[in-house]
Design a protein around this motif. Structure first.
Motif, PDB file in Angstrom:
ATOM      1  N   VAL A  71      -9.437   2.307   8.611  1.00 30.15           N
ATOM      2  CA  VAL A  71      -8.461   2.240   9.163  1.00 30.15           C
ATOM      3  C   VAL A  71      -7.311   2.082   9.629  1.00 30.15           C
ATOM      4  O   VAL A  71      -6.228   1.954  10.250  1.00 30.15           O
ATOM      5  CB  VAL A  71      -8.078   0.171   7.788  1.00 30.15           C
ATOM      6  CG1 VAL A  71      -9.472   0.042   7.902  1.00 30.15           C
ATOM      7  CG2 VAL A  71      -7.311   1.292   7.121  1.00 30.15           C
ATOM      8  N   ASP A  72      -7.058   3.321   8.977  1.00 24.52           N
ATOM      9  CA  ASP A  72      -5.321   4.496   9.765  1.00 24.52           C
ATOM     10  C   ASP A  72      -6.146   5.148  10.516  1.00 24.52           C
ATOM     11  O   ASP A  72      -4.972   5.213  12.046  1.00 24.52           O
ATOM     12  CB  ASP A  72      -5.062   5.392   8.101  1.00 24.52           C
ATOM     13  CG  ASP A  72      -4.435   4.397   7.298  1.00 24.52           C
ATOM     14  OD1 ASP A  72      -3.603   3.535   7.933  1.00 24.52           O
ATOM     15  OD2 ASP A  72      -4.575   5.244   5.908  1.00 24.52           O
ATOM     16  N   GLY A 119      -2.581  -1.683  -8.601  1.00 24.47           N
ATOM     17  CA  GLY A 119      -2.391  -1.608  -7.551  1.00 24.47           C
ATOM     18  C   GLY A 119      -3.000  -0.897  -6.710  1.00 24.47           C
ATOM     19  O   GLY A 119      -4.262  -1.393  -6.118  1.00 24.47           O
ATOM     20  N   SER A 120      -2.302  -0.082  -6.014  1.00 25.15           N
ATOM     21  CA  SER A 120      -3.369   1.044  -5.043  1.00 25.15           C
ATOM     22  C   SER A 120      -4.016   2.389  -5.452  1.00 25.15           C
ATOM     23  O   SER A 120      -4.698   2.925  -4.748  1.00 25.15           O
ATOM     24  CB  SER A 120      -2.057   1.585  -4.020  1.00 25.15           C
ATOM     25  OG  SER A 120      -1.387   2.173  -4.320  1.00 25.15           O
ATOM     26  N   ASP A 121      -3.548   2.257  -7.067  1.00 24.83           N
ATOM     27  CA  ASP A 121      -4.811   3.609  -7.365  1.00 24.83           C
ATOM     28  C   ASP A 121      -5.761   3.340  -7.968  1.00 24.83           C
ATOM     29  O   ASP A 121      -6.234   1.787  -8.240  1.00 24.83           O
ATOM     30  CB  ASP A 121      -3.449   4.153  -8.574  1.00 24.83           C
ATOM     31  CG  ASP A 121      -3.532   5.247  -8.676  1.00 24.83           C
ATOM     32  OD1 ASP A 121      -5.330   5.648  -8.116  1.00 24.83           O
ATOM     33  OD2 ASP A 121      -2.945   6.884  -9.227  1.00 24.83           O
ATOM     34  N   MET A 122      -5.997   3.853  -9.700  1.00 24.75           N
ATOM     35  CA  MET A 122      -7.542   3.129  -9.906  1.00 24.75           C
ATOM     36  C   MET A 122      -7.775   4.519 -11.418  1.00 24.75           C
ATOM     37  O   MET A 122      -7.306   5.514 -11.209  1.00 24.75           O
ATOM     38  CB  MET A 122      -8.969   4.276  -8.744  1.00 24.75           C
ATOM     39  CG  MET A 122     -10.289   3.455  -9.489  1.00 24.75           C
ATOM     40  SD  MET A 122     -11.464   4.397  -8.254  1.00 24.75           S
ATOM     41  CE  MET A 122     -11.073   6.117  -8.897  1.00 24.75           C
ATOM     42  N   LYS A 142     -11.895   2.975  -3.483  1.00 22.39           N
ATOM     43  CA  LYS A 142     -12.409   4.197  -4.156  1.00 22.39           C
ATOM     44  C   LYS A 142     -13.388   3.866  -4.697  1.00 22.39           C
ATOM     45  O   LYS A 142     -13.941   4.541  -5.406  1.00 22.39           O
ATOM     46  CB  LYS A 142     -10.910   4.871  -4.542  1.00 22.39           C
ATOM     47  CG  LYS A 142      -9.670   5.795  -3.433  1.00 22.39           C
ATOM     48  CD  LYS A 142      -9.036   6.327  -4.620  1.00 22.39           C
ATOM     49  CE  LYS A 142      -7.655   6.812  -4.143  1.00 22.39           C
ATOM     50  NZ  LYS A 142      -6.279   6.389  -4.013  1.00 22.39           N
ATOM     51  N   ASP A 144      -2.748  -3.759   0.134  1.00 27.08           N
ATOM     52  CA  ASP A 144      -2.645  -4.124   1.617  1.00 27.08           C
ATOM     53  C   ASP A 144      -1.882  -4.197   2.739  1.00 27.08           C
ATOM     54  O   ASP A 144      -1.962  -4.688   3.812  1.00 27.08           O
ATOM     55  CB  ASP A 144      -3.382  -5.412   1.598  1.00 27.08           C
ATOM     56  CG  ASP A 144      -4.937  -5.736   0.663  1.00 27.08           C
ATOM     57  OD1 ASP A 144      -5.968  -4.637   1.132  1.00 27.08           O
ATOM     58  OD2 ASP A 144      -5.055  -6.678   0.205  1.00 27.08           O
ATOM     59  N   ILE A 161      -8.338  -4.919   2.292  1.00 24.60           N
ATOM     60  CA  ILE A 161      -9.461  -3.352   2.538  1.00 24.60           C
ATOM     61  C   ILE A 161      -9.831  -3.329   0.215  1.00 24.60           C
ATOM     62  O   ILE A 161      -8.736  -3.297  -0.342  1.00 24.60           O
ATOM     63  CB  ILE A 161      -9.263  -2.378   2.879  1.00 24.60           C
ATOM     64  CG1 ILE A 161      -7.643  -1.781   2.563  1.00 24.60           C
ATOM     65  CG2 ILE A 161      -9.034  -2.331   4.332  1.00 24.60           C
ATOM     66  CD1 ILE A 161      -7.273  -0.299   2.971  1.00 24.60           C
ATOM     67  N   TRP A 170      -6.004   5.848   0.795  1.00 23.01           N
ATOM     68  CA  TRP A 170      -4.678   5.572  -0.151  1.00 23.01           C
ATOM     69  C   TRP A 170      -4.699   3.760  -0.765  1.00 23.01           C
ATOM     70  O   TRP A 170      -4.081   3.471  -1.923  1.00 23.01           O
ATOM     71  CB  TRP A 170      -3.280   4.592   0.499  1.00 23.01           C
ATOM     72  CG  TRP A 170      -3.273   4.210   1.597  1.00 23.01           C
ATOM     73  CD1 TRP A 170      -3.210   4.939   2.637  1.00 23.01           C
ATOM     74  CD2 TRP A 170      -3.332   3.069   2.046  1.00 23.01           C
ATOM     75  NE1 TRP A 170      -3.522   3.593   3.837  1.00 23.01           N
ATOM     76  CE2 TRP A 170      -3.473   2.130   3.557  1.00 23.01           C
ATOM     77  CE3 TRP A 170      -3.322   2.001   0.795  1.00 23.01           C
ATOM     78  CZ2 TRP A 170      -3.413   1.257   4.068  1.00 23.01           C
ATOM     79  CZ3 TRP A 170      -3.646   0.961   2.000  1.00 23.01           C
ATOM     80  CH2 TRP A 170      -3.749   0.173   3.167  1.00 23.01           C
ATOM     81  N   CYS A 171      -6.042   3.313  -0.452  1.00 20.92           N
ATOM     82  CA  CYS A 171      -6.633   2.197  -1.487  1.00 20.92           C
ATOM     83  C   CYS A 171      -6.981   2.532  -2.812  1.00 20.92           C
ATOM     84  O   CYS A 171      -8.306   2.742  -2.838  1.00 20.92           O
ATOM     85  CB  CYS A 171      -7.530   1.360  -0.326  1.00 20.92           C
ATOM     86  SG  CYS A 171      -8.423  -0.070  -0.654  1.00 20.92           S
ATOM     87  N   GLY A 172      -6.880   1.597  -3.577  1.00 14.95           N
ATOM     88  CA  GLY A 172      -8.036   2.435  -4.800  1.00 14.95           C
ATOM     89  C   GLY A 172      -9.238   1.438  -4.734  1.00 14.95           C
ATOM     90  O   GLY A 172     -10.325   1.996  -5.598  1.00 14.95           O
ATOM     91  N   PRO A 173      -8.943   0.156  -4.974  1.00 18.96           N
ATOM     92  CA  PRO A 173     -10.404   0.106  -4.978  1.00 18.96           C
ATOM     93  C   PRO A 173     -11.595   0.137  -3.363  1.00 18.96           C
ATOM     94  O   PRO A 173     -12.691   0.115  -4.355  1.00 18.96           O
ATOM     95  CB  PRO A 173     -10.354  -1.858  -4.439  1.00 18.96           C
ATOM     96  CG  PRO A 173      -8.460  -1.993  -5.070  1.00 18.96           C
ATOM     97  CD  PRO A 173      -7.795  -0.856  -4.564  1.00 18.96           C
ATOM     98  N   SER A 223      -8.930  -5.277  -9.115  1.00 25.07           N
ATOM     99  CA  SER A 223     -10.111  -5.773  -8.988  1.00 25.07           C
ATOM    100  C   SER A 223     -10.509  -4.496 -10.534  1.00 25.07           C
ATOM    101  O   SER A 223     -10.170  -3.601 -10.716  1.00 25.07           O
ATOM    102  CB  SER A 223     -10.501  -5.023  -7.776  1.00 25.07           C
ATOM    103  OG  SER A 223      -9.643  -3.510  -7.592  1.00 25.07           O
ATOM    104  N   LEU A 245      -1.197  -3.019   5.847  1.00 28.46           N
ATOM    105  CA  LEU A 245      -2.545  -3.445   7.556  1.00 28.46           C
ATOM    106  C   LEU A 245      -1.584  -4.103   7.995  1.00 28.46           C
ATOM    107  O   LEU A 245      -1.983  -4.941   9.111  1.00 28.46           O
ATOM    108  CB  LEU A 245      -3.281  -4.204   7.082  1.00 28.46           C
ATOM    109  CG  LEU A 245      -4.482  -3.459   5.982  1.00 28.46           C
ATOM    110  CD1 LEU A 245      -5.419  -3.767   5.145  1.00 28.46           C
ATOM    111  CD2 LEU A 245      -5.429  -2.233   7.198  1.00 28.46           C
TER     112      LEU A 245
END
Lengths: 275, 105
Positions: free
Chosen positions: B58-59, A95-98, B34, A134, B73, B29-32, A82, A137
């Motif tokens: 959500v956690d 991934g899950s980082d930014m 943040k 994700d 998410i 834990w979700c980059g997007p 994204s 989830l």
């Protein structure tokens, strides 16, 4: 950490861009899949790259990568899932980082926007493009991973490690995703599996999925002569901007995009100092 | 506070009397997520008094996430008079969310 320029893609266009950003004294991060997943890696021989004939694609890539590393570019393995402009910066989800940067260069090669039936319909209702984002989830549930790279197999392993039951489809040609309110099953190349989630892990996101509102032309990213797209601070280079899909053209594009993005970042820094 | 942090226990009660609500489902834990966080804060301040802007971790509140069928998410859900009228999945520019709010105000 904040960079002046972030490059999406570590092939000839992205590496050339990185070298040229560094040549202008700006910081740069290259985010890409592992080098061996680049399509050029498999070319037995590239004979039309000026001055370096008779090299394999792998040798050419490794030479270019060493050059960019020596120039001071930073590198990070990962897939950009994204991108969002906010407050004069581009925020990029890896991934899950930014990470974030003043300017972006899209050099992720050819990634077509053609979707499987059901893919767009169930996005966010069971369809995901990122297992590490994700996966949590879907703990304890049944999921399908549709993978097109070795990295995708590692993401499938991650899903197993957090308790998902994973069905792995390796590079299927055709898939269809079905369900009601949410994903219920997937069929890939004639094999049907009941699942709660589907992770579609392609080598790169389609440009228009990553950048809503990005102007395209004939299936490729539209740029001007500075390799600027219609989105402020976003530049593009290499195969994603159109043919010929050749290393020399990609390297040339990368040079222009690198210089343009470095100039953009310099201007942003100058404005930041004066305001 | 411009952005409310919703809990499962008081969600229905809190949202029940609000004509327009925007809920951002996220996790740390979700980059997007943040990336989206400052955008949500900004919208919360901008629409204060006109729409209720809130977040659900959500956690911490898996039940709320399940009720809304959140499977990716960030997901942002819009509620008009307590009923879902729109949903946006993924980190997007502020205009996408304010466009929906303006449509239902």
């Amino acid at each position: 950490m904040s960079y002046d320029v972030l490059v999406i893609g570590g092939g000839p266009a992205g590496l050339s861009a990185a070298v040229n950003v560094r040549a202008r004294g700006r910081s740069v991060l290259v985010v890409s899949n592992p080098l061996e997943e680049n399509p050029l890696w498999k070319s037995e021989r590239v004979d039309n790259y000026l001055g370096l004939p008779e090299l394999s694609g792998r040798e050419l890539l490794e030479t270019m990568r060493r050059h960019a590393e020596k120039a001071g570019a930073a590198f990070r393995d990962g897939r950009v899932v994204s991108a969002l402009p906010s407050g004069g910066q581009w925020y990029v989800g890896i991934g899950s980082d930014m990470e974030h940067a003043s300017a972006l260069i899209l050099a992720a090669g050819v990634a077509r926007g053609k979707k499987f039936p059901g893919e767009a319909e169930f996005l966010g209702r069971g369809v995901s493009y990122c297992a590490t984002c994700d996966g949590m989830l879907y703990r304890g549930r049944s999921v399908a991973v549709v993978g097109y790279t070795p990295t995708a197999e590692r993401e499938a392993e991650f899903l197993r490690s957090i308790g998902c039951t994973v069905t792995y489809f390796r590079q299927p040609k055709r898939c269809e995703i079905r369900g009601g309110q949410q994903v219920e099953e997937i069929t890939c190349d004639g094999v049907t599996q009941a699942v709660d989630g589907v992770f579609l892990l392609r080598p790169a996101m389609a440009p228009t999925d990553l950048f809503p509102g990005l102007e395209m032309e004939g299936g490729y990213v539209k740029t001007d002569r500075r390799m600027a797209t219609n989105l402020p601070g976003l530049f593009a280079a290499g195969d994603c901007t159109g043919g010929p899909l050749q290393v020399s053209k990609a390297a040339g594009d990368g040079l222009v995009a690198g210089q343009s993005a470095a100039a953009w970042a310099s201007e942003a820094a100058r404005k930041g100092r004066t305001t | 506070m411009a952005v409310k942090h919703f809990k499962t226990a008081d969600f229905v009660q809190t949202v029940g009397n609000e004509p327009l609500v925007m809920v951002d489902f996220w996790a740390d834990w979700c980059g997007p997520c943040k990336m989206l966080s400052p955008v949500i804060e900004e919208i919360g301040a901008q629409y204060q008094g006109r729409a209720l802007v809130g977040k659900v971790n959500v956690d911490e509140e898996p039940e709320l996430a399940r009720q809304f069928g959140v499977m990716q998410i960030p997901t942002v859900v819009f509620l008009k008079d307590g009923k879902e009228v729109a949903r946006k999945v993924g980190a997007m520019p502020a205009g996408v969310f304010t466009g929906v709010l303006d449509q239902y105000l």
